[in-house]
Write an enzyme that holds these catalytic residues in place. Structure first.
Site, PDB file in Angstrom:
ATOM      1  N   LYS A 198       1.015  -1.067   0.136  1.00 27.13           N
ATOM      2  CA  LYS A 198      -0.195   0.020   0.092  1.00 27.13           C
ATOM      3  C   LYS A 198       0.895   1.215   0.138  1.00 27.13           C
ATOM      4  O   LYS A 198       0.607   2.055  -0.698  1.00 27.13           O
ATOM      5  CB  LYS A 198      -1.080   0.067   1.098  1.00 27.13           C
ATOM      6  CG  LYS A 198      -2.054  -0.923   1.155  1.00 27.13           C
ATOM      7  CD  LYS A 198      -2.502  -1.266   2.289  1.00 27.13           C
ATOM      8  CE  LYS A 198      -3.715  -2.459   2.050  1.00 27.13           C
ATOM      9  NZ  LYS A 198      -4.422  -3.197   3.262  1.00 27.13           N
ATOM     10  N   GLN A 223      -5.471  -2.034   9.206  1.00 23.68           N
ATOM     11  CA  GLN A 223      -5.209  -3.361   8.732  1.00 23.68           C
ATOM     12  C   GLN A 223      -5.757  -4.335   9.746  1.00 23.68           C
ATOM     13  O   GLN A 223      -5.364  -4.667  10.724  1.00 23.68           O
ATOM     14  CB  GLN A 223      -3.477  -3.520   8.596  1.00 23.68           C
ATOM     15  CG  GLN A 223      -3.241  -4.839   7.727  1.00 23.68           C
ATOM     16  CD  GLN A 223      -3.769  -4.933   6.533  1.00 23.68           C
ATOM     17  OE1 GLN A 223      -3.530  -3.840   5.634  1.00 23.68           O
ATOM     18  NE2 GLN A 223      -4.150  -5.843   5.977  1.00 23.68           N
ATOM     19  N   ASP A 257     -11.804   1.504   3.040  1.00 19.04           N
ATOM     20  CA  ASP A 257     -11.966   0.172   2.790  1.00 19.04           C
ATOM     21  C   ASP A 257     -13.490  -0.183   2.445  1.00 19.04           C
ATOM     22  O   ASP A 257     -13.621  -1.436   2.211  1.00 19.04           O
ATOM     23  CB  ASP A 257     -11.480  -0.674   4.233  1.00 19.04           C
ATOM     24  CG  ASP A 257     -10.451  -1.415   4.110  1.00 19.04           C
ATOM     25  OD1 ASP A 257      -9.947  -1.881   3.070  1.00 19.04           O
ATOM     26  OD2 ASP A 257      -9.596  -1.669   5.285  1.00 19.04           O
TER      27      ASP A 257
END
Length: 281
Positions: A51, A95, A118
């Site tokens: 990322k 995460q 997300d």
């Protein structure tokens, strides 16, 4: 025929890079993604590095907040609340998985829905269900782009999604419904799974079992989107679909690696820019 996710994701990131370069040329603030990583899960560390690289590639700012495994839920909550208020942060990503002493749902619910890149916040999930404009989970969004790239029209087609997770199975089903497909969500307790899958014009495999789907599950000429990331008997990366067994009977298939996976991070970059543009008005 393979659907080359690596190539398509690079194309999308190059388009994003041009947009970010334009913001820089206009003297505007640069979009920023902040990722929170709790603990030292090796797979998570790899994802976070990828990322960071993607942010650098497209010219966005990235910040990674690395926390010890023992970090308390309260400390994590404080960090998220500060990021919610920080006008320089456009996307917040926690995460997963989190350590067992931290309640995942509670943490995801705390993220400002406008920064939830997300697409996991209940507010964004509700928008997806209602067909409203919100931030869409990255992997399902990437799969729709892959279908667009092969000019595949889902109207009237039968889609079978095997896997009912909140991250992939459920949201991709809603996205296919929005495109006028007839959608079946199958799972471990579906009766006569091979016959259900054999009806599919598009088979979306997302159960996390290496090479589970062979030609007994696949209709001739079908399109297969393989979400699985597993290790085979030789410790090589493979999908949920037995690629070698089905490749000659399908019209299109995403390989593993190099199919759906690269699209997820490209869509994360797109979501971050979208969140930035909505906030900047």
């Amino acid at each position: 025929m393979n659907i080359d996710g690596k190539l398509i994701s690079t194309k999308r990131k190059d388009e994003l890079k041009m947009k970010v370069d334009q913001l820089k040329n206009e003297g505007k603030r640069i979009p920023q993604l902040t990722v929170i990583l709790v603990g030292d899960n090796q797979a998570s560390q790899t994802y976070v590095r990828n990322k960071e690289r993607a942010c650098t590639y497209v010219g966005m700012l990235s910040q990674v907040i690395r926390l010890e495994e023992s970090t308390s839920e309260g400390v994590l909550i404080d960090i998220i609340e500060k990021l919610n208020q920080d006008d320089t942060v456009d996307g917040i990503l926690v995460q997963l998985p989190l350590p067992s002493h931290i309640h995942e749902d509670k943490i995801l619910d705390l993220i400002d829905p406008a920064k939830d890149v997300d697409g996991f916040h209940p507010s964004n999930v509700a928008k997806l269900l209602l067909g409203q404009d919100g931030l869409v989970p990255c992997t399902p969004k990437g799969m729709m782009v892959l279908l667009d790239e092969i000019n595949y029209d889902l109207t009237g087609k039968e889609v079978v999604v095997v896997g009912r997770s909140n991250i992939v199975g459920k949201p991709v089903s809603l996205l296919c419904l929005q495109r006028n497909a007839t959608v079946t969500i199958a799972h471990s307790r579906t009766q006569d799974l091979p016959q259900v899958c054999k009806r599919a014009d598009v088979l979306i495999a997302a159960i996390g079992k290496a090479k589970f789907f062979n030609r007994d599950y696949v209709k001739e000429g079908a399109v297969i989107l393989d979400v699985g990331i597993n290790r085979d008997e030789n410790n090589k990366l493979c999908g949920d679909v037995d690629y070698e067994d089905v490749k000659d009977i399908v019209s299109y298939i995403t390989p593993v690696p190099g199919g759906v996976g690269p699209m997820t991070i490209a869509m994360l970059m797109e979501n971050t820019l979208d969140a930035y543009l909505k906030r900047e008005g």
